[in-house]
Write an enzyme that holds these catalytic residues in place. Structure first.
Site, short mmCIF file in Angstrom:
data_model
loop_
_atom_site.label_atom_id
_atom_site.label_comp_id
_atom_site.label_asym_id
_atom_site.label_seq_id
_atom_site.Cartn_x
_atom_site.Cartn_y
_atom_site.Cartn_z
N LEU A 264 -1.68 -11.86 40.85
CA LEU A 264 -0.24 -11.71 40.70
C LEU A 264 0.41 -13.06 40.99
O LEU A 264 0.30 -13.57 42.11
CB LEU A 264 0.31 -10.64 41.65
CG LEU A 264 -0.40 -9.28 41.63
CD1 LEU A 264 0.41 -8.25 42.41
CD2 LEU A 264 -0.64 -8.80 40.20
N LYS B 200 6.99 -3.70 46.02
CA LYS B 200 5.59 -4.14 46.04
C LYS B 200 4.66 -3.02 45.59
O LYS B 200 3.68 -3.27 44.88
CB LYS B 200 5.22 -4.61 47.46
CG LYS B 200 5.86 -5.93 47.86
CD LYS B 200 5.38 -7.07 46.98
CE LYS B 200 5.99 -8.40 47.36
NZ LYS B 200 5.51 -8.90 48.64
N GLY C 159 -0.74 -13.31 46.94
CA GLY C 159 -0.56 -14.44 47.85
C GLY C 159 0.07 -14.05 49.17
O GLY C 159 0.63 -14.90 49.86
N GLN D 233 5.26 -7.90 54.65
CA GLN D 233 3.89 -8.33 54.90
C GLN D 233 3.46 -8.12 56.35
O GLN D 233 2.62 -8.85 56.88
CB GLN D 233 3.72 -9.79 54.48
CG GLN D 233 3.90 -9.97 52.98
CD GLN D 233 3.92 -11.41 52.52
OE1 GLN D 233 3.56 -12.32 53.28
NE2 GLN D 233 4.36 -11.64 51.30
N CYS E 53 3.52 -36.62 26.36
CA CYS E 53 2.21 -36.41 26.95
C CYS E 53 1.18 -36.54 25.85
O CYS E 53 1.52 -36.57 24.66
CB CYS E 53 2.09 -35.06 27.67
SG CYS E 53 2.13 -33.63 26.57
#
EC number: 2.8.1.4
Length: 484
Positions: A185, A267, A289, A298, A458
């Protein structure tokens, strides 16, 4: 000129069948990557090493080969060597002397030898003989076995002598595709880039799942991060980038869900959706992460509640890392400047988030969602081969212009990585050229003179198109793509 690729020690410790499989896979990965640099690249596998030969007529490729090898998972280190033949220990010394005479003048040195094959001498005898000769017949200060200023590294295999001219540290880890696939994710921030990289390094083919909460600008920025990670560290294998339009979910959360539960519910909805997508792709694990205690969702309690929404394995490689350590790693792998310019959308959803969610309450809140919400979101998800990002950008870059000639009041910005720019500098007579690496452009473009038009350059035109589209989405219209 050759490179000797040394396997990561964990590979060397595997059983014989596993070691052979890992080594063979690493050989294939190296070949896949280097063939994109030059079709004549030669890669040969041995039991404990892999040889890479630089074409004799293309010595300029050595640096490009070395840079690519340094970013391939499964490699402990790489040594660049020059090859010689020898008949005796004295012959070895005679060939080493002219190469190192000037390098060790006025310095301390030591000789280190690694030997394989059958010989009438051992490694220590060669070190003593060559070291003694260099000490006696050069202007070196003397031999110092600990912390010398110059180390003369030699490798002997059969009747071949290899003088090590350069050592390049590798990523370590396992060769790509020796582990099963994962779905990472990715939001474009500090954490998700590092967690994705860690699974690439661990040998898992890492696909990307992006939940779009911020429109086209957000998606373009995240695609740049994913493309950079794949191009730099995982180019040997094809992966998918899945974009999920998640605005309808956010809208229902804001309208129907209790304020304190919003973060955890969001979540859980992400995990449910990702699990459905992963199952379709034949993938058994999701990577996030998340880091313990970093934000309200978390905490251990909340992570436990989040995990209960699916049977899919959820992997969190950053779970015990400090934020500064994550940022440092982000800087090392080249995604820091992307992350700095990436807007954060998840953090504004809940004003008073709970840190101890109760599963029953969360599940009760989730009954307020439309019954077919997840089904609709999954059906609307778009999966593309990550190599198609450049082609996709071509179809969306109609607002900007690709030019081959440069007018007055136009400035060329070379957005290549510093080492690439140094190897092949862009020089255009009478034209102002600024050098801003692509990963710094988003943060530095606002400081440029707004009265001028900037042409992004580039080598292949891929990153310049991505950056041009990103800048246009931010409201800048004085930007074009330069393709000479």
């Amino acid at each position: 000129m050759k490179f000797i690729v040394k396997l990561y020690p964990e590979i060397m410790m595997k059983s014989k069948p596993v070691r052979m499989r890992f080594t063979k896979m690493l050989e294939t990965n190296i070949r896949n990557v280097l063939k994109k640099v030059d079709e004549d690249a030669k890669v040969q596998r041995q039991w404990d090493r892999i040889w890479v030969k630089v074409p004799n007529d293309k010595p300029e490729l050595a640096q490009a080969f070395g840079e690519r090898l340094a970013c391939i998972p499964g490699i402990a280190h790489v040594v660049q060597v020059d090859e010689y033949s020898f008949t005796s220990v004295d012959d070895i010394y005679q060939q080493v002397l002219p190469v190192y005479r000037d390098q060790i003048a006025g310095k301390t040195f030591c000789v280190r030898v690694k030997r394989t094959g059958s010989h009438d001498f051992n490694s220590i005898e060669v070190e003593r003989y060559v070291g003694g000769g260099l000490n006696q017949f050069t202007d070196a200060i003397g031999v110092r076995l600990k912390n010398p200023e110059v180390t003369v590294n030699l490798e002997i295999e059969g009747d071949k002598l290899y003088m090590v001219t350069k050592r390049i540290e590798g990523l370590g880890g396992f060769p790509m595709a020796t582990q099963e696939d994962v779905l990472s994710l990715i939001s474009g921030g500090f954490d998700s880039g590092v967690s994705s990289y860690q699974f690439i390094k661990k040998g898992a083919r890492t696909h990307y799942c992006f939940f779009n909460l911020g429109g086209a600008q957000h998606e373009i920025g995240v695609k740049q991060v994913a493309y950079h990670l794949w191009k730099t560290y995982g180019e040997s294998h094809k992966v998918k980038f899945v974009s999920v339009p998640f605005e309808p979910v956010v809208a229902e959360i804001l309208e129907k869900i209790d304020n304190g539960q919003m973060g955890v519910v969001l979540k859980r909805m992400m995990m449910r959706t990702a699990a459905r997508i992963a199952e379709r792709m034949g993938i058994q694990a999701i990577v996030t992460g998340e880091s313990l205690g970093q934000v309200s969702s978390q905490t251990l309690t909340n992570l436990n509640v989040i995990d209960r929404c699916t049977d899919m394995l959820i992997l969190r490689p950053l779970i015990a890392m400090d934020k500064q350590d994550i940022i440092n790693e982000c800087r090392r792998i080249g995604t820091e400047d992307f992350a700095k310019s990436m807007p954060e959308y998840c953090g504004v959803i809940s004003q008073k988030p709970t840190v101890k969610a109760v599963l029953a309450k969360v599940e009760a809140e989730e009954t307020k969602f439309s019954e077919d919400l997840i089904d609709r979101i999954v059906e609307q998800a778009v999966a593309i081969d990550i190599r198609e990002i450049a082609e996709q950008m071509n179809t969306r870059i109609t607002e900007t212009e690709t030019v081959v000639a440069i007018d007055t009041n136009e400035v060329v910005i070379d957005i290549r990585a510093p080492e690439e720019e140094e190897n092949k500098p862009l020089e255009i007579e009478g034209v102002e050229i600024k050098r801003i690496p692509f990963f710094k452009l988003a943060t530095q473009f606002a400081d440029l003179d707004k009265q001028k038009t900037y042409l992004l350059y580039c080598e292949r035109g891929v990153m310049s198109k991505l950056q041009a589209l990103y800048l246009i989405e931010q409201g800048y219209h004085n930007v074009k793509v330069y393709r000479p």
